[in-house]
Motif scaffolding. Structure first.
Motif, PDB file in Angstrom:
ATOM      1  N   ASN A  21      10.190   7.786  -0.939  1.00 27.53           N
ATOM      2  CA  ASN A  21       9.903   6.536  -1.622  1.00 27.53           C
ATOM      3  C   ASN A  21      10.906   6.358  -2.764  1.00 27.53           C
ATOM      4  O   ASN A  21      11.164   7.314  -3.505  1.00 27.53           O
ATOM      5  N   VAL A  22      11.442   5.156  -2.920  1.00 26.58           N
ATOM      6  CA  VAL A  22      12.415   4.896  -3.989  1.00 26.58           C
ATOM      7  C   VAL A  22      11.696   4.891  -5.333  1.00 26.58           C
ATOM      8  O   VAL A  22      10.683   4.218  -5.512  1.00 26.58           O
ATOM      9  N   LEU A  23      12.237   5.656  -6.293  1.00 25.71           N
ATOM     10  CA  LEU A  23      11.644   5.751  -7.627  1.00 25.71           C
ATOM     11  C   LEU A  23      12.491   5.069  -8.686  1.00 25.71           C
ATOM     12  O   LEU A  23      11.963   4.545  -9.663  1.00 25.71           O
ATOM     13  N   LYS A  24      13.822   5.100  -8.511  1.00 26.26           N
ATOM     14  CA  LYS A  24      14.721   4.548  -9.532  1.00 26.26           C
ATOM     15  C   LYS A  24      15.984   4.052  -8.859  1.00 26.26           C
ATOM     16  O   LYS A  24      16.445   4.641  -7.881  1.00 26.26           O
ATOM     17  N   VAL A  25      16.534   2.957  -9.391  1.00 21.66           N
ATOM     18  CA  VAL A  25      17.774   2.389  -8.850  1.00 21.66           C
ATOM     19  C   VAL A  25      18.795   2.319  -9.973  1.00 21.66           C
ATOM     20  O   VAL A  25      18.520   1.756 -11.041  1.00 21.66           O
ATOM     21  N   SER A  26      19.977   2.912  -9.746  1.00 27.70           N
ATOM     22  CA  SER A  26      21.095   2.807 -10.683  1.00 27.70           C
ATOM     23  C   SER A  26      22.187   2.012  -9.996  1.00 27.70           C
ATOM     24  O   SER A  26      22.438   2.213  -8.808  1.00 27.70           O
ATOM     25  N   LYS A  27      22.830   1.154 -10.736  1.00 32.40           N
ATOM     26  CA  LYS A  27      23.876   0.327 -10.131  1.00 32.40           C
ATOM     27  C   LYS A  27      25.077   1.182  -9.768  1.00 32.40           C
ATOM     28  O   LYS A  27      25.504   2.032 -10.538  1.00 32.40           O
TER      29      LYS A  27
ATOM     30  N   HIS B 151      11.296   4.242   1.738  1.00 31.93           N
ATOM     31  CA  HIS B 151      10.552   2.995   1.531  1.00 31.93           C
ATOM     32  C   HIS B 151      11.001   2.358   0.221  1.00 31.93           C
ATOM     33  O   HIS B 151      11.054   3.017  -0.814  1.00 31.93           O
ATOM     34  N   LEU B 152      11.309   1.069   0.282  1.00 35.74           N
ATOM     35  CA  LEU B 152      11.739   0.318  -0.912  1.00 35.74           C
ATOM     36  C   LEU B 152      10.657  -0.689  -1.262  1.00 35.74           C
ATOM     37  O   LEU B 152      10.456  -1.669  -0.549  1.00 35.74           O
TER      38      LEU B 152
ATOM     39  N   ARG C  76       3.987  11.643   1.530  1.00 33.26           N
ATOM     40  CA  ARG C  76       3.458  11.855   2.878  1.00 33.26           C
ATOM     41  C   ARG C  76       4.235  10.985   3.858  1.00 33.26           C
ATOM     42  O   ARG C  76       4.891  10.025   3.443  1.00 33.26           O
ATOM     43  N   PRO C  77       4.188  11.285   5.162  1.00 29.03           N
ATOM     44  CA  PRO C  77       4.893  10.436   6.128  1.00 29.03           C
ATOM     45  C   PRO C  77       4.343   9.007   6.130  1.00 29.03           C
ATOM     46  O   PRO C  77       3.158   8.799   6.297  1.00 29.03           O
ATOM     47  N   LEU C  78       5.239   8.039   5.902  1.00 30.48           N
ATOM     48  CA  LEU C  78       4.836   6.635   5.870  1.00 30.48           C
ATOM     49  C   LEU C  78       5.046   5.963   7.221  1.00 30.48           C
ATOM     50  O   LEU C  78       4.420   4.952   7.514  1.00 30.48           O
ATOM     51  N   SER C  79       5.959   6.504   8.019  1.00 26.89           N
ATOM     52  CA  SER C  79       6.195   6.005   9.373  1.00 26.89           C
ATOM     53  C   SER C  79       6.868   7.125  10.155  1.00 26.89           C
ATOM     54  O   SER C  79       6.905   8.267   9.714  1.00 26.89           O
TER      55      SER C  79
ATOM     56  N   LYS D   5       0.813  -1.219   0.000  1.00 22.32           N
ATOM     57  CA  LYS D   5       0.000   0.000   0.000  1.00 22.32           C
ATOM     58  C   LYS D   5       0.841   1.260   0.000  1.00 22.32           C
ATOM     59  O   LYS D   5       0.335   2.345  -0.286  1.00 22.32           O
ATOM     60  N   LYS D   6       2.150   1.142   0.304  1.00 17.54           N
ATOM     61  CA  LYS D   6       3.030   2.307   0.319  1.00 17.54           C
ATOM     62  C   LYS D   6       3.855   2.440  -0.957  1.00 17.54           C
ATOM     63  O   LYS D   6       4.727   3.288  -1.053  1.00 17.54           O
ATOM     64  N   CYS D   7       3.588   1.594  -1.939  1.00 10.10           N
ATOM     65  CA  CYS D   7       4.313   1.636  -3.218  1.00 10.10           C
ATOM     66  C   CYS D   7       3.830   2.827  -4.038  1.00 10.10           C
ATOM     67  O   CYS D   7       2.621   3.044  -4.165  1.00 10.10           O
ATOM     68  N   PRO D   8       4.755   3.602  -4.628  1.00  8.69           N
ATOM     69  CA  PRO D   8       4.315   4.757  -5.428  1.00  8.69           C
ATOM     70  C   PRO D   8       3.672   4.367  -6.752  1.00  8.69           C
ATOM     71  O   PRO D   8       2.990   5.179  -7.371  1.00  8.69           O
ATOM     72  N   PHE D   9       3.874   3.119  -7.205  1.00  5.34           N
ATOM     73  CA  PHE D   9       3.347   2.681  -8.492  1.00  5.34           C
ATOM     74  C   PHE D   9       1.986   2.009  -8.351  1.00  5.34           C
ATOM     75  O   PHE D   9       1.105   2.199  -9.184  1.00  5.34           O
ATOM     76  N   THR D  10       1.788   1.195  -7.292  1.00  6.33           N
ATOM     77  CA  THR D  10       0.533   0.462  -7.139  1.00  6.33           C
ATOM     78  C   THR D  10      -0.251   0.854  -5.900  1.00  6.33           C
ATOM     79  O   THR D  10      -1.417   0.533  -5.788  1.00  6.33           O
ATOM     80  N   GLY D  11       0.382   1.544  -4.959  1.00  2.89           N
ATOM     81  CA  GLY D  11      -0.274   1.862  -3.691  1.00  2.89           C
ATOM     82  C   GLY D  11      -0.944   3.224  -3.690  1.00  2.89           C
ATOM     83  O   GLY D  11      -1.100   3.883  -4.719  1.00  2.89           O
ATOM     84  N   ASN D  12      -1.325   3.653  -2.490  1.00  6.05           N
ATOM     85  CA  ASN D  12      -2.066   4.906  -2.320  1.00  6.05           C
ATOM     86  C   ASN D  12      -1.126   6.008  -1.828  1.00  6.05           C
ATOM     87  O   ASN D  12      -1.358   6.618  -0.804  1.00  6.05           O
ATOM     88  N   VAL D  13      -0.041   6.242  -2.580  1.00  3.17           N
ATOM     89  CA  VAL D  13       0.946   7.254  -2.205  1.00  3.17           C
ATOM     90  C   VAL D  13       1.252   8.100  -3.433  1.00  3.17           C
ATOM     91  O   VAL D  13       1.505   7.569  -4.517  1.00  3.17           O
TER      92      VAL D  13
END
Length: 112
Positions: free
Chosen positions: A93-99, A64-65, A84-87, A10-18
């Motif tokens: 919230n993590v949006l992109k990961v680069s190696k 949040h990951l 918004r505050p998640l905890s 529920k805290k995912c920026p892609f599928t959750g309510n954030v």
């Protein structure tokens, strides 16, 4: 890149309510010991006017990951967005990961 999956978060920026609003920041992953939460380190330079020189400083930031990011390791460069505050401590919230260069010394200063 984020993967499509059957996870429930529920805290995912892609599928959750954030919704992502505010600042977009980048940092280096320093800790992954929590469930679905990582600690990133942001390095910056601060000017000391009296000596006209810069000193190195850093801030740690909890983010949040979502489970859609599978292969995240220490030393990776991540892009996070403010939400918004998640905890108690998590506001990003993590949006992109680069190696990154892999697992290196945790307290090494690296300006990107």
């Amino acid at each position: 890149e984020a993967i499509e999956g059957t996870y429930i978060d529920k805290k995912c920026p892609f599928t959750g309510n954030v919704s992502i609003r505010g600042r977009i920041l980048t940092g280096i992953v320093t800790s992954m010991k929590m469930k679905r939460t990582i600690v990133i380190r942001r390095d910056y330079l601060h000017l000391v006017k009296k000596y006209n020189r810069y000193e190195k400083r850093h801030k740690n930031l909890s983010a949040h990951l979502s489970p859609c990011f599978r292969d995240v390791g220490l030393g990776d460069v991540v892009t996070v967005g403010q939400c918004r505050p998640l905890s108690k401590t998590v506001r990003f919230n993590v949006l992109k990961v680069s190696k990154g260069k892999g697992s290196k010394d945790k307290k090494q200063f690296e300006k990107f």
